[in-house]
Design a protein around this motif. Structure first.
Motif, mmCIF file in Angstrom:
data_model
loop_
_atom_site.group_PDB
_atom_site.id
_atom_site.type_symbol
_atom_site.label_atom_id
_atom_site.label_comp_id
_atom_site.label_asym_id
_atom_site.label_seq_id
_atom_site.Cartn_x
_atom_site.Cartn_y
_atom_site.Cartn_z
ATOM 1 N N ASP A 47 0.829 -1.202 0.000
ATOM 2 C CA ASP A 47 0.000 0.000 0.000
ATOM 3 C C ASP A 47 0.866 1.256 0.000
ATOM 4 N N GLY A 48 0.668 2.110 -0.994
ATOM 5 C CA GLY A 48 1.443 3.340 -1.090
ATOM 6 C C GLY A 48 2.704 3.230 -1.904
ATOM 7 N N ALA A 49 3.014 2.034 -2.394
ATOM 8 C CA ALA A 49 4.255 1.826 -3.141
ATOM 9 C C ALA A 49 4.265 2.619 -4.444
ATOM 10 N N GLY A 50 3.119 2.704 -5.106
ATOM 11 C CA GLY A 50 3.049 3.416 -6.378
ATOM 12 C C GLY A 50 3.391 4.886 -6.234
ATOM 13 N N LEU A 51 2.754 5.554 -5.268
ATOM 14 C CA LEU A 51 3.011 6.978 -5.049
ATOM 15 C C LEU A 51 4.439 7.205 -4.564
ATOM 16 N N ALA A 52 4.922 6.331 -3.682
ATOM 17 C CA ALA A 52 6.294 6.455 -3.194
ATOM 18 C C ALA A 52 7.285 6.336 -4.350
ATOM 19 N N GLY A 53 7.032 5.375 -5.244
ATOM 20 C CA GLY A 53 7.893 5.194 -6.410
ATOM 21 C C GLY A 53 7.871 6.402 -7.318
ATOM 22 N N LEU A 54 6.685 6.980 -7.499
ATOM 23 C CA LEU A 54 6.544 8.163 -8.353
ATOM 24 C C LEU A 54 7.286 9.356 -7.758
ATOM 25 N N LYS A 55 7.138 9.573 -6.461
ATOM 26 C CA LYS A 55 7.788 10.727 -5.822
ATOM 27 C C LYS A 55 9.307 10.632 -5.930
ATOM 28 N N LEU A 56 9.839 9.440 -5.697
ATOM 29 C CA LEU A 56 11.289 9.273 -5.784
ATOM 30 C C LEU A 56 11.759 9.377 -7.232
ATOM 31 N N THR A 57 10.974 8.821 -8.153
ATOM 32 C CA THR A 57 11.286 8.920 -9.578
ATOM 33 C C THR A 57 11.316 10.376 -10.015
ATOM 34 N N SER A 58 10.321 11.140 -9.601
ATOM 35 C CA SER A 58 10.259 12.563 -9.935
ATOM 36 C C SER A 58 11.462 13.307 -9.364
ATOM 37 N N PHE A 59 11.851 12.950 -8.142
ATOM 38 C CA PHE A 59 13.012 13.558 -7.480
ATOM 39 C C PHE A 59 14.275 13.364 -8.323
ATOM 40 N N PHE A 60 14.530 12.110 -8.736
ATOM 41 C CA PHE A 60 15.739 11.824 -9.499
ATOM 42 C C PHE A 60 15.670 12.390 -10.917
ATOM 43 N N TYR A 61 14.530 12.220 -11.586
ATOM 44 C CA TYR A 61 14.406 12.692 -12.965
ATOM 45 C C TYR A 61 14.535 14.210 -13.055
ATOM 46 N N SER A 62 13.966 14.926 -12.111
ATOM 47 C CA SER A 62 14.060 16.392 -12.123
ATOM 48 C C SER A 62 15.515 16.826 -12.059
ATOM 49 N N LEU A 64 18.152 14.946 -12.928
ATOM 50 C CA LEU A 64 18.827 14.516 -14.155
ATOM 51 C C LEU A 64 18.516 15.462 -15.315
ATOM 52 N N ASN A 65 17.264 15.911 -15.420
ATOM 53 C CA ASN A 65 16.901 16.858 -16.475
ATOM 54 C C ASN A 65 17.687 18.162 -16.317
ATOM 55 N N GLN A 66 17.889 18.604 -15.085
ATOM 56 C CA GLN A 66 18.668 19.811 -14.827
ATOM 57 C C GLN A 66 20.126 19.636 -15.246
ATOM 58 N N LEU A 67 20.603 18.391 -15.174
ATOM 59 C CA LEU A 67 21.981 18.080 -15.574
ATOM 60 C C LEU A 67 22.091 17.780 -17.072
ATOM 61 N N ASN A 68 20.961 17.941 -17.793
ATOM 62 C CA ASN A 68 20.892 17.701 -19.243
ATOM 63 C C ASN A 68 21.152 16.251 -19.626
ATOM 64 N N VAL A 69 20.815 15.336 -18.715
ATOM 65 C CA VAL A 69 20.841 13.913 -19.059
ATOM 66 C C VAL A 69 19.558 13.607 -19.829
ATOM 67 N N PRO A 70 19.650 13.009 -21.023
ATOM 68 C CA PRO A 70 18.446 12.755 -21.820
ATOM 69 C C PRO A 70 17.492 11.755 -21.136
ATOM 70 N N THR A 71 16.279 12.198 -20.820
ATOM 71 C CA THR A 71 15.267 11.332 -20.213
ATOM 72 C C THR A 71 13.926 11.578 -20.891
ATOM 73 N N HIS A 72 12.972 10.707 -20.584
ATOM 74 C CA HIS A 72 11.630 10.890 -21.152
ATOM 75 C C HIS A 72 10.709 11.661 -20.209
ATOM 76 N N TYR A 73 11.210 12.092 -19.056
ATOM 77 C CA TYR A 73 10.387 12.711 -18.012
ATOM 78 C C TYR A 73 9.943 14.124 -18.385
ATOM 79 N N VAL A 74 8.656 14.400 -18.194
ATOM 80 C CA VAL A 74 8.102 15.735 -18.414
ATOM 81 C C VAL A 74 7.626 16.338 -17.094
ATOM 82 N N GLU A 75 6.692 15.638 -16.414
ATOM 83 C CA GLU A 75 6.190 16.126 -15.129
ATOM 84 C C GLU A 75 5.477 14.988 -14.407
#
Length: 228
Positions: A47-62, A64-75
């Protein structure tokens, strides 16, 4: 929204603006009720694993995007547990790229005659084919090229980015007193430009992290990493 794909831990929808939406689930991979980021079956629901995974994913992807690492993340939308991403095509029918800093999991099961548990590994990269029927077999660079899944040049990019991204994640964990043992990443080609992109998620569900000798569960990892 049009449902495109129903996955083990996420569903994929196509949006009208040519972007895609990933809906995170509370299902995690494992066997016999035990979480295992390297497993190819859903082992349990947390329970809660999906949201926890999303929050951490958003943390790392944001970051990485700032470091100009090519990702598919938008928001990300935490209220809906969804992530908007750019369209990308996978290599073949899908690959998983694992970077290992310590000998655990399937690496230890395969090479236990030579390796000891927790033994240091030098950012060891291995690629497996996403194939549930054949238990996601490992595949070499030469075989990937011979089978037309990716070229030698693409493999070099894949390996380099895997190590760079994995070391970045490890450094972020180290700031919180955690050690990254291994991490599973996925890559694809930008559907418009063909550029190799990091895709899927970066969360507790696809890595093993330890605090000293204690394994940190995915939900606890998210709490530690996102704590102010």
């Amino acid at each position: 929204m049009e449902l495109i794909y129903t996955g083990k831990t996420k569903d994929v929808f196509k949006l009208e603006n040519e972007l895609f939406l990933l809906k995170f689930k509370d299902d995690v991979t494992g066997e016999n009720g035990v979480f295992d980021p390297g497993a190819n079956t859903v082992g349990l629901t947390i329970d809660g694993a999906g949201l926890a995974g999303l929050k951490l994913t958003s943390f790392f992807y944001s970051k990485l995007n700032q470091l100009n690492v090519p990702t598919h993340y938008v928001e990300a939308n935490f209220d809906e547990a969804t992530m908007t991403v750019k369209p990308a095509t996978v290599f073949g029918k899908g690959l998983e790229v694992i970077c290992r800093f310590k000998a655990v999991g399937s690496f230890l099961r395969r090479y236990g005659a030579y390796a000891t548990e927790g033994q240091d590994l030098d950012s060891f990269v291995e690629v497996t084919i996403k194939d549930d029927e054949r238990l996601d077999p490992p595949i070499s660079e030469d075989a990937l090229a011979m089978l037309g899944i990716l070229t030698h040049d693409e493999y070099a990019i894949l390996k380099q980015r895997t190590i760079e991204i994995s070391k970045f994640v490890a450094a972020e964990l180290e700031k919180k007193g955690l050690t990254l043992y291994d991490i599973k990443l996925e890559f694809g080609r930008d559907a418009k430009t063909g550029e190799i992109l990091l895709i899927d998620e970066i969360s507790g569900g696809n890595m093993r992290a330890y605090q000293g000798d204690t394994y940190i569960e995915p939900l606890q990892l998210e709490k530690i990493m996102l704590a102010e």
